[in-house]
Structure formats: structure tokens, C-alpha cells
Design a protein around this motif. Sequence first.
Motif, PDB file in Angstrom:
ATOM      1  N   GLY A  71     -49.705 -85.224 133.856  1.00 16.50           N
ATOM      2  CA  GLY A  71     -48.853 -86.025 133.185  1.00 16.50           C
ATOM      3  C   GLY A  71     -49.542 -87.129 132.549  1.00 16.50           C
ATOM      4  O   GLY A  71     -50.785 -87.380 132.870  1.00 16.50           O
ATOM      5  N   SER A  72     -48.389 -88.135 132.345  1.00 17.27           N
ATOM      6  CA  SER A  72     -49.181 -89.473 131.549  1.00 17.27           C
ATOM      7  C   SER A  72     -48.678 -90.723 132.615  1.00 17.27           C
ATOM      8  O   SER A  72     -49.698 -91.587 132.663  1.00 17.27           O
ATOM      9  N   GLU A  73     -47.714 -90.643 133.214  1.00 17.80           N
ATOM     10  CA  GLU A  73     -47.221 -91.912 133.858  1.00 17.80           C
ATOM     11  C   GLU A  73     -47.946 -91.909 135.191  1.00 17.80           C
ATOM     12  O   GLU A  73     -47.880 -90.861 136.042  1.00 17.80           O
ATOM     13  N   SER A  74     -48.798 -92.968 135.585  1.00 16.80           N
ATOM     14  CA  SER A  74     -49.299 -93.176 136.951  1.00 16.80           C
ATOM     15  C   SER A  74     -48.617 -93.721 137.945  1.00 16.80           C
ATOM     16  O   SER A  74     -48.110 -94.988 137.652  1.00 16.80           O
TER      17      SER A  74
ATOM     18  N   GLY B  87     -47.333 -82.313 150.256  1.00 17.53           N
ATOM     19  CA  GLY B  87     -48.513 -83.233 150.788  1.00 17.53           C
ATOM     20  C   GLY B  87     -49.701 -83.049 150.972  1.00 17.53           C
ATOM     21  O   GLY B  87     -50.627 -83.860 150.710  1.00 17.53           O
ATOM     22  N   LEU B  88     -49.998 -81.613 151.435  1.00 15.92           N
ATOM     23  CA  LEU B  88     -51.260 -81.462 151.457  1.00 15.92           C
ATOM     24  C   LEU B  88     -52.142 -81.142 150.381  1.00 15.92           C
ATOM     25  O   LEU B  88     -53.502 -82.028 150.304  1.00 15.92           O
ATOM     26  N   ALA B  89     -51.620 -80.619 149.185  1.00 16.21           N
ATOM     27  CA  ALA B  89     -52.081 -80.660 148.007  1.00 16.21           C
ATOM     28  C   ALA B  89     -52.616 -81.945 147.302  1.00 16.21           C
ATOM     29  O   ALA B  89     -53.541 -82.137 147.091  1.00 16.21           O
ATOM     30  N   ALA B  90     -51.551 -82.910 147.532  1.00 10.57           N
ATOM     31  CA  ALA B  90     -51.763 -84.093 146.959  1.00 10.57           C
ATOM     32  C   ALA B  90     -52.803 -84.952 147.494  1.00 10.57           C
ATOM     33  O   ALA B  90     -53.567 -85.893 146.969  1.00 10.57           O
TER      34      ALA B  90
ATOM     35  N   ALA C 299     -52.736 -85.821 138.840  1.00  7.93           N
ATOM     36  CA  ALA C 299     -54.025 -85.225 138.958  1.00  7.93           C
ATOM     37  C   ALA C 299     -54.325 -84.075 138.180  1.00  7.93           C
ATOM     38  O   ALA C 299     -55.261 -83.583 138.134  1.00  7.93           O
ATOM     39  N   GLY C 300     -53.156 -83.586 137.439  1.00  7.74           N
ATOM     40  CA  GLY C 300     -52.973 -82.496 136.630  1.00  7.74           C
ATOM     41  C   GLY C 300     -53.378 -81.135 137.323  1.00  7.74           C
ATOM     42  O   GLY C 300     -54.081 -80.272 137.162  1.00  7.74           O
ATOM     43  N   VAL C 301     -52.995 -81.329 138.654  1.00  8.00           N
ATOM     44  CA  VAL C 301     -53.153 -79.932 139.469  1.00  8.00           C
ATOM     45  C   VAL C 301     -52.235 -78.890 139.090  1.00  8.00           C
ATOM     46  O   VAL C 301     -51.058 -79.075 138.867  1.00  8.00           O
ATOM     47  N   GLU C 302     -52.885 -77.723 138.903  1.00  8.05           N
ATOM     48  CA  GLU C 302     -52.296 -76.571 138.338  1.00  8.05           C
ATOM     49  C   GLU C 302     -51.446 -75.924 139.812  1.00  8.05           C
ATOM     50  O   GLU C 302     -52.184 -75.970 141.097  1.00  8.05           O
ATOM     51  N   VAL C 303     -50.276 -75.313 139.493  1.00  3.58           N
ATOM     52  CA  VAL C 303     -49.655 -74.833 140.516  1.00  3.58           C
ATOM     53  C   VAL C 303     -49.131 -73.230 140.242  1.00  3.58           C
ATOM     54  O   VAL C 303     -48.598 -72.970 139.036  1.00  3.58           O
ATOM     55  N   ARG C 304     -49.611 -72.312 141.245  1.00  8.77           N
ATOM     56  CA  ARG C 304     -49.551 -70.855 140.668  1.00  8.77           C
ATOM     57  C   ARG C 304     -48.231 -70.215 141.791  1.00  8.77           C
ATOM     58  O   ARG C 304     -48.204 -70.989 142.982  1.00  8.77           O
ATOM     59  N   THR C 305     -47.945 -69.251 141.448  1.00 11.92           N
ATOM     60  CA  THR C 305     -47.006 -68.543 142.334  1.00 11.92           C
ATOM     61  C   THR C 305     -47.552 -67.147 142.724  1.00 11.92           C
ATOM     62  O   THR C 305     -48.176 -66.544 142.078  1.00 11.92           O
ATOM     63  N   VAL C 306     -47.266 -66.700 143.929  1.00  6.74           N
ATOM     64  CA  VAL C 306     -47.625 -65.402 144.345  1.00  6.74           C
ATOM     65  C   VAL C 306     -46.308 -64.651 145.030  1.00  6.74           C
ATOM     66  O   VAL C 306     -45.592 -65.339 145.321  1.00  6.74           O
ATOM     67  N   SER C 307     -46.454 -63.267 144.807  1.00  9.02           N
ATOM     68  CA  SER C 307     -45.252 -62.552 145.444  1.00  9.02           C
ATOM     69  C   SER C 307     -45.538 -62.240 146.867  1.00  9.02           C
ATOM     70  O   SER C 307     -46.406 -62.517 147.521  1.00  9.02           O
TER      71      SER C 307
END
Length: 412
Positions: free
Chosen positions: A8-11, A193-196, A260-268
Amino acid sequence: MTTTSSAGSESTAAVTLDDVRAAARLLDGVATRTPVDESRALSAIARTRVVLKCENLQRAGSFKIRGAYVRMARLSTEEKARGVVAASAGNHAQGVALAAQLLGIDAVVYMPTDAALPKVAATREYGAEVRPEGGSVDEALEAAHAEAERTGAVLIHPFDHPDVVAGQGTLGLEILEQVPDVRTIVVPVGGGGLAAGIATAVRAVRSDVRVVGVQAASAAAYPASITAGRPVRATRLATMADGIAVGTPGQVPFALLRDAGVEVRTVSEEDLSRALLLVAERAKLLVEPSGAASVAALMASPGELEGPVVAVLSGGNIDPLVLLRVVRHGLASAGRYLSLRLVIGDRPGSLAALLGQLARSGGNVMHVSHVRTGVDLAIDEVEIDVQLETKGPQHCQQVLDDLRTAGYRIAP
């Protein structure tokens, strides 16, 4: 598995590296420096070197003590005297209860009515008052907010506060020290919170390290939130991974992960059960389904992430009954548990002949049941339900082929 990028762009950075370092000093002697363990089995599956960060061995069984203690230690004397209130399905509850015990603070914790009994018991054993409320963490959190407003107790949010995020970020500093050549860190995500915290600490020191978050597909609020550019409530919360079944991302962690441009994946659910089984069987570690989400992501998409990869095992507080169900589900997903329904003649010796055939095929019979009446059964037929332990998908197919060759009718 699906992926979403949170660039994202807004900090709106609310937590800095200095905040995380200050939190680490505060946690010295309180939080355990949990070990890392390279997994050859998972490395072979993921097609890159994988190191497990064993936060399931942390005090109170998860990373939550880090953020809870930092938040509560920074309360004023007057705030500590008023006590604290929190809401959690279990891990944050235990973190708050332990931190309150260490700091001499009274704590009330609201937990969903279906929270795992071992987590409820552990929270009480640390000295907190537990109040069952609602069917989800979000509903319990509403009750906690109301309690704070009514009594003046300080709400200790499970993820949406800078001090909590800074505390969780200390795990990232440990990873950099323990695995200095790390290229990717995979982290379970609930409220974020943990990932951030990890992303904030790690990327400030090593901008080349990629942080990837993982949610359960059936309880994933982040993908829609990232698309919308703001926290959006999940449409459903139906997962075995109760530790990351959070309805709405926190404002503080969402902004940090987005920036931070963190990617979020999903799992079954199948991915989660297979991961939990692998960690227990090959790494000899007990984790809860949410704690195995990072491993599930690596197993679901081998070769996609650059190594060395650190997979965070965020917690180990699992109800033994849930463990039994998940292991059974994991065995089935891995092709090592076969459930069959067959129709045989209702004659003496028929069942013995069937069991003999299964034994010759190498299947280990775990359960057998008879059904003698049914609309699809002739008067001289009986339906047999059999559950078998097998050696894998190929063995499952061999058992089925052998039964058909022997003339047995396998019901759909």
C-alpha cells in the motif's frame, strides 16, 4: 492455496525497530528464547532449507506472553491497581494470565463458550478469572470492552495495540540472530499482531527478507481486507485453527502489514491437518492447528518460497480431543487412513473372510461395524463399515483393488 499482497501507499507506522528492541529488553528474563530446529523432512517437501522457530515451547505455550507482558508492564501504577481485562480463545488468555501473575495484577479474561477446556483450565491456574462469553473471539472481545468501560479495568487487546505488536516483534529479532541467512519467514496470521511485529523488526534490519502471513481459508479476514484497503470482517469463521480464527484484522497490525507489503496466503483444513501430523511425526513437536499454519503453507506450495525459510510454530496449546480428531483427519488426508463400506453375505464366516482379505492386503483394521437393515440391502446381505490404517495412497488403492478382485462390492 491463494495469495494476496498487502502492499500500500499510505504510511501509518505505529511501531518501530527501536520499540521492538525496547520490548526485548523488557522481556529479558521473562520470555524464553525459544529454539530453532532445522527440519530435513519439511525441507525435502518444500524443496528448500526449512528451519522451525519453536514458539510452541514458549512460556504459557505460545508467543502471546511477549506482547501481553510488554503491554501490561508499561501500565501506570494506578492502571495496574484497576486490573486488566482481556478476551481470547486461549493463547492470549494464558499470556495475559501469566503476565498478570508475574506483575501482581488482577485479571479477568472473557473466553468463547466453546473454548478448549485445557486452555480455560490453564488460564485459571495462572490466577485469572475466566468468564465464558459468546461463540467467537470477537463476541468475547465485545464483552471485554464492556467490562473495561464499566469497571475502569484496562483492556489488553490480543493484537491491536503498539505495545503488543512490539512485544511480538521480539520473535523476529531472535530469528535474525538464530538464522542469520534467513530469506523468508512464514507466520500464522489471526489479528495480525505477530506477523506485523516480525515484519517491522526484520525488514528494518534486513529489507531483503520476505515475510509471508498464513490464514486458514475458512476464517480469513486479511485477503478481503487487503483488497478493500481497510480491515473487513470475515464472512465466516469455521476452522480447526481457533488460535487464528479472528473476525476482523486490527487497525495497528493491518497498517503495518500493508505498509511492509506482506503477502498473506490461505491454507485449507486438509493442509492444516497434514502439517500438524508431519510436525508431530517427523519433528517430534506438539503444535496446535494454528501453530502449524506456516508449515501447511510450505507443504501446499513446494518450491515457491526462497530459502532458508523460517516457519514460525506459533503455539502448542492443543486440546487432546482436538489432537485426536486432527491426527485422524491428517492420516486420511495423507492417504494413511481408509474408511470403507462393503456389502457381504450374511452368513457365518463372511466377516472372518473379509478380515482375512484385508490382512493379506496389509491393512490394519481399527474399527468394524455391522448394519443388517437398509433399503439397499437384500435379506441375506449385511453392510460392513471398516476403518483401516494404511501405508499411503498407493497402499489404499492396492487394498481397494484387492477387494474388488476378490469379488467384494464396495458401497459408494
